[in-house]
Design a protein around this motif. Sequence first.
Motif, PDB file in Angstrom:
ATOM      1  N   PRO A   1      -2.289  38.098   5.861  1.00 42.71           N
ATOM      2  CA  PRO A   1      -0.896  37.675   5.652  1.00 42.71           C
ATOM      3  C   PRO A   1      -0.753  36.177   5.402  1.00 42.71           C
ATOM      4  CG  PRO A   1      -1.293  38.045   7.967  1.00 42.71           C
ATOM      5  CD  PRO A   1      -2.558  38.424   7.263  1.00 42.71           C
ATOM      6  N   GLU A   2      -1.781  35.405   5.711  1.00 40.27           N
ATOM      7  CA  GLU A   2      -1.675  33.954   5.605  1.00 40.27           C
ATOM      8  C   GLU A   2      -2.482  33.391   4.447  1.00 40.27           C
ATOM      9  OE1 GLU A   2       0.085  31.816   7.761  1.00 40.27           O
ATOM     10  OE2 GLU A   2       1.010  33.721   8.284  1.00 40.27           O
ATOM     11  N   LEU A   3      -3.074  34.256   3.620  1.00 41.25           N
ATOM     12  CA  LEU A   3      -4.014  33.833   2.565  1.00 41.25           C
ATOM     13  C   LEU A   3      -5.103  32.950   3.159  1.00 41.25           C
ATOM     14  CD1 LEU A   3      -1.891  33.100  -0.615  1.00 41.25           C
ATOM     15  CD2 LEU A   3      -3.558  34.892  -0.295  1.00 41.25           C
ATOM     16  N   ALA A   4      -5.535  33.300   4.388  1.00 40.11           N
ATOM     17  CA  ALA A   4      -6.545  32.492   5.054  1.00 40.11           C
ATOM     18  C   ALA A   4      -7.938  32.871   4.590  1.00 40.11           C
ATOM     19  CB  ALA A   4      -6.441  32.676   6.566  1.00 40.11           C
ATOM     20  N   ILE A   5      -8.178  34.178   4.456  1.00 35.41           N
ATOM     21  CA  ILE A   5      -9.484  34.597   3.956  1.00 35.41           C
ATOM     22  C   ILE A   5      -9.301  35.052   2.523  1.00 35.41           C
ATOM     23  CG2 ILE A   5      -9.213  36.905   5.027  1.00 35.41           C
ATOM     24  CD1 ILE A   5     -12.297  36.936   5.230  1.00 35.41           C
ATOM     25  N   VAL A   6     -10.025  34.415   1.618  1.00 35.82           N
ATOM     26  CA  VAL A   6      -9.989  34.783   0.206  1.00 35.82           C
ATOM     27  C   VAL A   6     -11.427  34.881  -0.268  1.00 35.82           C
ATOM     28  CG1 VAL A   6      -7.789  33.667  -0.257  1.00 35.82           C
ATOM     29  CG2 VAL A   6      -9.900  32.403  -0.575  1.00 35.82           C
ATOM     30  N   HIS A   7     -11.586  35.443  -1.440  1.00 36.50           N
ATOM     31  CA  HIS A   7     -12.920  35.464  -2.024  1.00 36.50           C
ATOM     32  C   HIS A   7     -13.120  34.194  -2.817  1.00 36.50           C
ATOM     33  CE1 HIS A   7     -14.513  39.333  -1.001  1.00 36.50           C
ATOM     34  NE2 HIS A   7     -13.317  39.850  -1.173  1.00 36.50           N
ATOM     35  N   GLY A   8     -14.195  33.498  -2.524  1.00 34.68           N
ATOM     36  CA  GLY A   8     -14.480  32.247  -3.221  1.00 34.68           C
ATOM     37  C   GLY A   8     -15.295  32.496  -4.471  1.00 34.68           C
ATOM     38  N   GLY A   9     -15.865  31.435  -4.981  1.00 35.34           N
ATOM     39  CA  GLY A   9     -16.635  31.546  -6.215  1.00 35.34           C
ATOM     40  C   GLY A   9     -18.129  31.505  -5.992  1.00 35.34           C
ATOM     41  N   ARG A  10     -18.573  31.632  -4.741  1.00 38.12           N
ATOM     42  CA  ARG A  10     -19.998  31.490  -4.458  1.00 38.12           C
ATOM     43  C   ARG A  10     -20.678  32.837  -4.663  1.00 38.12           C
ATOM     44  NH1 ARG A  10     -22.570  29.658   0.715  1.00 38.12           N
ATOM     45  NH2 ARG A  10     -20.687  30.367   1.726  1.00 38.12           N
ATOM     46  N   TYR A  11     -21.261  33.039  -5.852  1.00 31.93           N
ATOM     47  CA  TYR A  11     -21.855  34.342  -6.126  1.00 31.93           C
ATOM     48  C   TYR A  11     -23.371  34.323  -6.059  1.00 31.93           C
ATOM     49  CZ  TYR A  11     -22.030  32.205 -10.762  1.00 31.93           C
ATOM     50  OH  TYR A  11     -22.233  31.355 -11.793  1.00 31.93           O
TER      51      TYR A  11
END
Lengths: 207, 108
Positions: A147-157
């Motif tokens: 709900p807080e956009l705290a965990i997102v998927h980053g660009g580290r692939y």
Amino acid sequence: MSLEQFKNRNVGIQNYTTLDLGKSPETGMEQFTQVVKRTFKGDLFAGLGVIMKAMLKALFKGDMHTVKYPFEKLPISPRYRAIHDMLRLLESGNYRCIGCGLCEKICISNCITMDTRYDEEQRKEVSEYTINFGRCIFCGYCAEVCPELAIVHGGRYENAAEQRAGFSLFEDMLTPIDKLNLQQEYDGFGAVSPNADENIKQTPLAY
Amino acid sequence: MEHEAEVVSGYATEYSGMRWGMFFIGEYANMITISIIAAIVFLGGYDAASTFGWLFIMLKIAFFFFLMLWVRAAWPHVRPDQLMWLCWKVLMPLALVNILITALVILL
């Protein structure tokens, strides 16, 4: 590419030229003269010339189509689900996670483990947060439910690492406090990639 | 027949890492050797009397090596029948004509 060009769907028709193949040889003498003609025409050298031109263009005019991968990277789509990032609030620098535990609950591979407690101001704080990337299937539910956009998927692939503990702790995924001004806001699901304009090509439809 | 430009280039897909690397080290060692031999046999080789003999033979070797890469980039997969056409109907007669001309020059 302008809109006018883009609306012209009839690519293909106007660029076609019919090849003049001549008539195919019938007698042996005609076949022989055809081979002799082709021998001294040097069409194979024309092919070499094309490649040489392309190479010179790539080397000296910067018209290179390949990417020197470890040093250059193509921009990835914001929809790409790579290693998670934990974002901070831009104003205070605190982490955004409120410890609600939704990501832990929704995680279908049970790879998120978190522990929370009340600190001295009776605010919830995250005391422990790990993601087991050996189990994570990168489905993106945790990022979607947050709900807080705290965990997102980053660009580290690039997931190869010598130790798998390296990027699974909360502190490893959290934006470093000194790089707070570089923190990228998550564009949201369905966002287009940053180089989307360059990727648009005309569809060669000839009807 | 090797199909380098295609995704499945024969046996090369069945190897990875250093085993794949050994095949390519072998191929490239072969190419370098052929370039050196071609430079010696066809382009006059090494001139010990000249100051820049070492440089010129290096350039000759580099030319032949580049020629191989160039040809491979230009015609990644020549169809076997086209290759046969080129070798039997073009290069073979030209070689025969070459022999005749050489014989004439020696005769005269």
